[in-house]
Design a protein around this motif. Structure first.
Motif, PDB file in Angstrom:
ATOM      1  N   ASN A   1      -3.306   7.393  -3.468  1.00  0.00           N
ATOM      2  CA  ASN A   1      -3.293   6.114  -2.867  1.00  0.00           C
ATOM      3  C   ASN A   1      -3.168   4.949  -3.969  1.00  0.00           C
ATOM      4  O   ASN A   1      -3.953   5.101  -4.663  1.00  0.00           O
ATOM      5  CB  ASN A   1      -4.171   5.636  -1.709  1.00  0.00           C
ATOM      6  CG  ASN A   1      -4.329   6.490  -0.397  1.00  0.00           C
ATOM      7  OD1 ASN A   1      -5.157   6.585   0.038  1.00  0.00           O
ATOM      8  ND2 ASN A   1      -3.279   7.101  -0.251  1.00  0.00           N
TER       9      ASN A   1
ATOM     10  N   THR B   1      -6.132  -4.263   2.386  1.00  0.00           N
ATOM     11  CA  THR B   1      -6.116  -3.302   1.294  1.00  0.00           C
ATOM     12  C   THR B   1      -6.502  -1.753   1.763  1.00  0.00           C
ATOM     13  O   THR B   1      -6.648  -1.632   2.914  1.00  0.00           O
ATOM     14  CB  THR B   1      -7.284  -3.514   0.164  1.00  0.00           C
ATOM     15  OG1 THR B   1      -8.600  -3.518   1.202  1.00  0.00           O
ATOM     16  CG2 THR B   1      -7.151  -4.690  -0.287  1.00  0.00           C
ATOM     17  N   MET B   2      -6.227  -0.726   0.971  1.00  0.00           N
ATOM     18  CA  MET B   2      -6.710   0.614   1.661  1.00  0.00           C
ATOM     19  C   MET B   2      -8.010   0.720   2.081  1.00  0.00           C
ATOM     20  O   MET B   2      -8.206   1.301   3.055  1.00  0.00           O
ATOM     21  CB  MET B   2      -6.356   1.670   0.368  1.00  0.00           C
ATOM     22  CG  MET B   2      -4.869   1.854  -0.108  1.00  0.00           C
ATOM     23  SD  MET B   2      -4.292   2.758   1.202  1.00  0.00           S
ATOM     24  CE  MET B   2      -2.728   3.091   0.293  1.00  0.00           C
TER      25      MET B   2
ATOM     26  N   TYR C   1      -5.902   2.390  -7.377  1.00  0.00           N
ATOM     27  CA  TYR C   1      -5.425   3.690  -6.907  1.00  0.00           C
ATOM     28  C   TYR C   1      -6.696   4.734  -6.778  1.00  0.00           C
ATOM     29  O   TYR C   1      -7.734   4.325  -7.265  1.00  0.00           O
ATOM     30  CB  TYR C   1      -4.624   4.218  -8.099  1.00  0.00           C
ATOM     31  CG  TYR C   1      -5.225   4.774  -9.453  1.00  0.00           C
ATOM     32  CD1 TYR C   1      -5.962   6.052  -9.467  1.00  0.00           C
ATOM     33  CD2 TYR C   1      -5.331   3.608 -10.285  1.00  0.00           C
ATOM     34  CE1 TYR C   1      -6.559   6.197 -10.879  1.00  0.00           C
ATOM     35  CE2 TYR C   1      -6.203   4.012 -11.486  1.00  0.00           C
ATOM     36  CZ  TYR C   1      -6.541   5.006 -11.774  1.00  0.00           C
ATOM     37  OH  TYR C   1      -7.132   5.394 -12.879  1.00  0.00           O
TER      38      TYR C   1
ATOM     39  N   LYS D   1      -8.441  -0.447   5.460  1.00  0.00           N
ATOM     40  CA  LYS D   1      -7.823   0.128   6.547  1.00  0.00           C
ATOM     41  C   LYS D   1      -9.177   1.254   6.880  1.00  0.00           C
ATOM     42  O   LYS D   1      -9.201   1.771   7.987  1.00  0.00           O
ATOM     43  CB  LYS D   1      -6.681   0.966   6.050  1.00  0.00           C
ATOM     44  CG  LYS D   1      -5.559   0.071   6.213  1.00  0.00           C
ATOM     45  CD  LYS D   1      -4.283   0.642   5.271  1.00  0.00           C
ATOM     46  CE  LYS D   1      -3.623   1.573   6.263  1.00  0.00           C
ATOM     47  NZ  LYS D   1      -2.791   1.014   7.141  1.00  0.00           N
TER      48      LYS D   1
ATOM     49  N   LEU E   1       0.723  -1.152  -0.091  1.00  0.00           N
ATOM     50  CA  LEU E   1      -0.001  -0.041   0.029  1.00  0.00           C
ATOM     51  C   LEU E   1       1.048   1.344   0.053  1.00  0.00           C
ATOM     52  O   LEU E   1       1.925   1.284   0.739  1.00  0.00           O
ATOM     53  CB  LEU E   1      -0.770   0.028   1.235  1.00  0.00           C
ATOM     54  CG  LEU E   1      -1.643  -1.342   1.430  1.00  0.00           C
ATOM     55  CD1 LEU E   1      -2.508  -0.848   2.890  1.00  0.00           C
ATOM     56  CD2 LEU E   1      -2.615  -1.613   0.537  1.00  0.00           C
TER      57      LEU E   1
ATOM     58  N   ASP F   1       1.201   5.718  -0.462  1.00  0.00           N
ATOM     59  CA  ASP F   1       0.788   6.878  -0.672  1.00  0.00           C
ATOM     60  C   ASP F   1       1.814   7.791  -1.081  1.00  0.00           C
ATOM     61  O   ASP F   1       2.934   7.659  -0.982  1.00  0.00           O
ATOM     62  CB  ASP F   1       0.355   7.703   0.324  1.00  0.00           C
ATOM     63  CG  ASP F   1      -0.331   9.120   0.362  1.00  0.00           C
ATOM     64  OD1 ASP F   1      -1.424   9.091  -0.281  1.00  0.00           O
ATOM     65  OD2 ASP F   1       0.103   9.970   0.959  1.00  0.00           O
TER      66      ASP F   1
ATOM     67  N   GLU G   1      -2.257   0.774  -4.453  1.00  0.00           N
ATOM     68  CA  GLU G   1      -1.998  -0.570  -4.044  1.00  0.00           C
ATOM     69  C   GLU G   1      -1.747  -1.655  -5.108  1.00  0.00           C
ATOM     70  O   GLU G   1      -2.249  -1.718  -6.178  1.00  0.00           O
ATOM     71  CB  GLU G   1      -2.868  -0.967  -3.073  1.00  0.00           C
ATOM     72  CG  GLU G   1      -4.308  -1.071  -3.750  1.00  0.00           C
ATOM     73  CD  GLU G   1      -5.275  -1.357  -2.546  1.00  0.00           C
ATOM     74  OE1 GLU G   1      -5.576  -2.526  -1.981  1.00  0.00           O
ATOM     75  OE2 GLU G   1      -6.060  -0.305  -1.984  1.00  0.00           O
TER      76      GLU G   1
END
Length: 100
Positions: A44, A86-87, A36, A90, A4, A6, A46
């Motif tokens: 972001n 994954t984002m 993204y 979170k 992941l 940023d 991944e």
């Protein structure tokens, strides 16, 4: 390894607006098949480590070719080896705690 990330890509020597350069990197992430999400101060991203890093390299190469004299990228990277995340996972975790 799944990562992941940023990232904020800052092209220099291109005038006041960097949006065409940001748009080019967004297209690169899309073309690479990465997940993204652009936000106000970056993106972001991944995916598998080698694919994410290859896309970052391609951003630098293509932005230089498009006239950026200097490019500075600020990246935060996260990897886990205990479970998949994954984002979206979170964000969902925090949202669930807010609703409790």
């Amino acid at each position: 390894m799944y990562v992941l990330m940023d990232i904020m890509v800052s092209p220099g020597g291109v005038g006041l607006s960097v949006s065409p350069y940001v748009a080019r990197c967004q297209q690169i992430f899309e073309d690479a098949g990465l997940t993204y999400t652009m936000h106000g101060f970056g993106t972001n991203v991944e995916g598998e480590w080698q694919h994410v890093m290859a896309a970052v390299q391609r951003c630098h190469e293509e932005l230089h070719a498009a006239g950026a004299v200097r490019i500075t990228s600020h990246m935060k990277l996260s990897t886990r080896n205990d479970r998949d995340q994954t984002m979206a996972d979170k964000v969902t975790s925090v949202q669930q705690k807010l609703s409790d």
